[in-house]
Write an enzyme that holds these catalytic residues in place. Structure first.
Site, PDB file in Angstrom:
ATOM      1  N   ARG A  20     -14.634   2.196   4.642  1.00 18.13           N
ATOM      2  CA  ARG A  20     -15.719   2.175   3.747  1.00 18.13           C
ATOM      3  C   ARG A  20     -15.670   0.774   3.315  1.00 18.13           C
ATOM      4  NH1 ARG A  20     -19.293   6.625   4.268  1.00 18.13           N
ATOM      5  NH2 ARG A  20     -17.699   8.288   4.409  1.00 18.13           N
TER       6      ARG A  20
ATOM      7  N   ASN B 265      -6.369  -5.643   3.075  1.00 21.31           N
ATOM      8  CA  ASN B 265      -6.884  -4.967   4.194  1.00 21.31           C
ATOM      9  C   ASN B 265      -5.920  -5.468   5.682  1.00 21.31           C
ATOM     10  OD1 ASN B 265      -8.477  -2.853   5.842  1.00 21.31           O
ATOM     11  ND2 ASN B 265      -9.655  -4.577   6.289  1.00 21.31           N
TER      12      ASN B 265
ATOM     13  N   HIS C  59      -6.517  -5.438   9.673  1.00 20.01           N
ATOM     14  CA  HIS C  59      -7.694  -5.241  10.695  1.00 20.01           C
ATOM     15  C   HIS C  59      -7.206  -5.634  12.151  1.00 20.01           C
ATOM     16  CE1 HIS C  59     -11.759  -5.109  12.402  1.00 20.01           C
ATOM     17  NE2 HIS C  59     -11.548  -6.114  13.111  1.00 20.01           N
TER      18      HIS C  59
ATOM     19  N   ASP D 139     -14.405  -7.387   6.568  1.00 21.01           N
ATOM     20  CA  ASP D 139     -13.174  -7.946   7.469  1.00 21.01           C
ATOM     21  C   ASP D 139     -13.136  -9.328   7.073  1.00 21.01           C
ATOM     22  OD1 ASP D 139     -12.428  -5.284   8.183  1.00 21.01           O
ATOM     23  OD2 ASP D 139     -13.845  -5.707  10.064  1.00 21.01           O
TER      24      ASP D 139
ATOM     25  N   GLU E 119       1.095  -3.601  14.013  1.00 21.33           N
ATOM     26  CA  GLU E 119       0.534  -3.517  12.616  1.00 21.33           C
ATOM     27  C   GLU E 119       1.779  -2.776  11.706  1.00 21.33           C
ATOM     28  OE1 GLU E 119      -3.151  -1.301  12.924  1.00 21.33           O
ATOM     29  OE2 GLU E 119      -4.251  -3.113  12.670  1.00 21.33           O
TER      30      GLU E 119
END
Ligand code: GAR
Length: 297
Positions: A97, A113, A115, A151, A180
């Site tokens: 979201r 975050n 990505h 992003d 990651e």
């Protein structure tokens, strides 16, 4: 203040996840309760069915679903919970979201975050498919500070993997996830140690005109190296050298900061050998920081 980190106590981390939660799992392993640098104390999901919630409960970490009833409602409840649980850092891990300025602005610098692309390339969805269609030979993953875009936001750390003949989106996804699961905990360690921060306000006053202009002109992927060198000079109490270090005029401390800043992102035998050739004091300080980030806790 350039960064509130390091804190003089373990940082309290919250993770937001919408689905599978393999990055959450990596963060739970890297930051368990009792870890001196930081511990995951709360997991939130907008999706009550998210396997991520079970992963957290399996490790006795509080996990709550805030079913999506619109952005405003979700953010108000999430902000209240973060306040109640005295959370220091929020980590988005497969949280699908977009958060509004109401959430992002007060958390800027403490909200990360991950990505699965080399941002600023390939923001958004269906990343692996688009990377393959474009014929890229390399891809990667990015941990970044969250700002008001999707992003976007200053890059903290990137990792790269090759794209190989015959790769499918599924194969690429698995390769990226493997990357990651190491990249995200490392980025969080850098943040918590005060070795990563978004570009500070008032660069001109802090760096001087020539260095500020140089920094502002750098591509987004190169800025994190300079910011890590800055952070290292701060930790070494040599912050007055930052501007001249950016211009390559700060002697051994400047070289040590840039070599160590590079090595913090990934090992490189040639750079390590070069570091060995620096004066004893610089070398020792650089090696101490590298050991801290590379150690699992
Ligand atoms: C990860 O690859 C993460 O980079 C991506 O979702 C996946 C979540 O996997 N995030 C985004 O695309 C954000 N724009 P996980 O649930 O197994 O951690």
């Amino acid at each position: 203040m350039i960064t509130p980190f390091p804190l003089d106590r373990p940082a309290r981390l919250a993770v937001f996840a919408s689905g599978r939660g393999t990055n959450l799992e990596a963060l739970l392993k890297a930051f368990p309760r009792g870890n001196p640098l930081g511990e995951v104390v709360l997991v939130l999901s907008d999706n009550p069915e998210a396997p991520a919630l079970e992963r957290a409960r399996g490790r006795s970490v509080e996990a709550l679903a805030l079913p999506w009833e619109g952005r405003r409602a979700f953010e108000a409840r999430a902000l209240a919970l973060l306040w109640e649980r005295r959370v220091d850092v929020v980590l988005l891990a497969g949280f699908m979201r977009l958060l509004s300025p109401r959430f992002v602005v007060p958390w800027y610098g403490r909200l990360l975050n991950i990505h699965p692309s080399l941002l600023p390339d390939y923001p958004g969805l269906r990343v692996h498919q688009r990377v393959l269609e474009a014929g890229e030979r390399e891809t990667g993953s990015t941990v970044h500070f969250v700002d008001q875009g999707m992003d976007t936001g200053p890059i903290l750390l990137q990792g790269r993997v090759p794209v190989l003949p015959g790769d499918t989106p599924e194969v690429l996804e698995a390769r990226l996830l493997h990357l990651e699961h190491r990249l995200y905990p490392k980025a969080v360690r850098l943040l918590l140690l005060g070795l990563a921060f978004p570009p500070p306000e008032g660069l001109l006053g802090l760096l001087g005109q020539e260095a500020a202009r140089l920094f502002q002109g750098l591509p987004p992927r190169e800025k994190p190296l300079y910011l890590r060198a800055w952070a290292l000079l701060r930790v070494w109490e040599k912050e007055d050298l930052v501007g001249s270090a950016f211009l390559g005029r700060a002697g051994a401390w400047g070289r040590g900061a840039f070599l160590a800043a590079h090595l913090l992102a990934g090992d490189h035998p040639a750079l390590r050998a070069e570091l060995m050739g620096l004066p004893e004091e610089v070398r020792r300080r650089a090696e101490a920081v590298l050991a801290l980030v590379e150690s699992p806790s």
